[in-house]
Write an enzyme that holds these catalytic residues in place. Structure first.
Site, PDB file in Angstrom:
ATOM      1  NE  ARG A  37       7.342 -10.354  -5.217  1.00 51.23           N
ATOM      2  CZ  ARG A  37       7.253  -9.387  -4.314  1.00 51.23           C
ATOM      3  NH1 ARG A  37       7.677  -9.598  -3.073  1.00 51.23           N
ATOM      4  NH2 ARG A  37       6.748  -8.218  -4.645  1.00 51.23           N
ATOM      5  CE  LYS A 198      -8.195   7.004   1.279  1.00 51.40           C
ATOM      6  NZ  LYS A 198      -7.578   7.170   2.619  1.00 51.40           N
ATOM      7  N   GLY A 354       0.033  -4.334  -7.110  1.00 47.51           N
ATOM      8  CA  GLY A 354      -0.571  -5.490  -6.444  1.00 47.51           C
ATOM      9  C   GLY A 354      -1.993  -5.790  -6.863  1.00 47.51           C
ATOM     10  N   GLY A 377       5.803  -1.214  -5.191  1.00 49.58           N
ATOM     11  CA  GLY A 377       6.242   0.162  -5.005  1.00 49.58           C
ATOM     12  C   GLY A 377       7.232   0.622  -6.059  1.00 49.58           C
TER      13      GLY A 377
END
Length: 396
Positions: A37, A198, A354, A377
């Site tokens: 990063r 999921k 991720g 996100g």
């Protein structure tokens, strides 16, 4: 995608530039374990500093919940940033107040200063106007280079952008351009690979993608829910029974929109989830009662690779199997190599999330893809078609 303001043609010489970065790097025992990063932020800092700006870096770190937590201080990160930049980087133990004003006042053109964790103040996550105004007093313009935090309407991602002339940094610009190329105005045919455990965590994503892409590959354990909804026997495989009706609705909607959905035709299964256990390849419709699907099988992988060869644009979010545990990384690694080859042949490929980044890093193809997003996100919410506050505030 709406136009946004960039640094092109902006005079920053002698200006105090508040730069929102994402310095939320992995830290273990006081040591940073991955500098990615910081390395990806450095071009914007180098450009601003090189043009004579006084660069004042803002960032959150972890979740201190509005209180000062010493283990979440940005001091060691500021030191690491200095090493990445190859120069001295200052640090102040707050992001507002007299100490910050004094440090900023002492800056020379080209200096870089990191302020303390913005989340030490409750007003950060509340997008408190008063806090945003206090921080804004230290700068004359604002540069947001933290796409990974752009889905949060916080004081230093959205609030300050409403108070000062604001621009996208080079990393933010690269993220937005890549995502626009993948989903905004893509070269067709365009495909998406979506994995994960999921369906419930990616409902919005799937619902948006079937209206945007020509091909949707569903892998990971979420594929089990779709197959079970169609009557397949999945043994002990993870799946969400309550979402069978939703899965069928998504399949029907995809057909209506002309989106081909590719589900597994075979699985690699085992009775135990562990490294290198006994495995077998079975039909995706008939998993033995005592076994669980842990990776898609060779026939499925072949079909996906063949489909990818016909694409001009691909976006990838989520591995095909339990890639962290061998041999259930096989399909993801084979697909990664094929995606890299297709990219080198002219396909636009964008990956993010991720687990996806970890899988692509494991496959050694990050540098061979068109773009790999470092956001989590924010990348997912962009794929879901949601407006990101930190981006909207930069609209031209």
């Amino acid at each position: 995608m709406a136009a946004y303001r960039t640094l092109d043609g902006v005079d920053v010489a002698g200006k105090r530039v508040l730069m929102r970065a994402d310095l939320n790097v992995p830290l273990r025992d006081g040591r940073i374990t991955d500098l990615t990063r910081l390395e990806r932020l450095s071009p914007t800092i180098v450009e601003l500093s090189g043009k004579g700006a006084k660069v004042i870096v803002l960032s959150h770190f972890d979740r201190p919940k509005g209180k000062r937590v010493e283990s979440m201080s940005l001091r060691p990160v500021a030191g690491a940033l200095g090493e990445v930049l190859g120069r001295e980087v200052g640090f102040v133990e707050d992001c507002v107040g007299d100490a910050v004003a004094a440090a900023v006042g002492a800056m020379q053109d080209g200096d870089v200063l990191v302020l303390e964790n913005t989340r030490f103040h409750e007003g950060e996550e509340a997008n408190d106007v008063a806090l945003a105004m206090l921080i804004a007093t230290h700068g004359e313009m604002f540069v947001n280079d933290a796409f990974s935090a752009a889905h949060r309407a916080h004081a230093t991602t959205e609030g300050i952008a409403r108070l000062l002339p604001s621009y996208a940094g080079r990393l933010m610009q690269a993220e937005l351009d890549a995502l626009n190329a993948a989903l905004g105005t893509p070269q067709r045919p365009v495909g998406a690979i979506v994995g994960g455990s999921k369906v419930s965590t990616k409902l919005d994503l799937l619902t948006n993608l079937i209206t945007k892409v020509d091909l949707l590959v569903i892998g990971g354990a979420m594929a089990n829910t779709f197959l079970a909804a169609q009557g397949a026997e999945l043994g002990k495989s993870l799946q969400e029974t309550a979402l069978h009706p939703t899965a069928l609705e998504i399949l029907a909607a995809a057909e209506k929109h002309g989106c081909r959905i590719l589900l597994p035709v075979d699985f690699v299964v085992s009775e135990t989830f562990a490294a290198n256990p006994p495995t077998e390849v079975v039909s995706a419709r008939n998993v033995p009662a005592n076994a669980m699907a842990l990776d898609v099988g060779p026939a499925t992988t072949d079909e996906i690779i063949e489909a990818v060869k016909g694409l001009k644009t691909l976006i990838w979010n989520g591995p095909l199997g339990a890639f962290e545990t061998p041999p259930f990384d096989t399909a993801t690694m084979r697909l990664a190599a094929a995606v890299a080859e297709a990219t080198e042949a002219g396909m636009i490929s964008v990956g993010g999330g991720g687990d996806t980044v970890a899988a692509l890093k494991q496959a050694g193809i990050i540098e061979r893809m068109t773009y790999v997003s470092s956001a989590g996100g924010a990348f997912l919410e962009w794929m879901e078609g949601k407006a990101l506050p930190g981006v909207a505030a930069l609209a031209a």
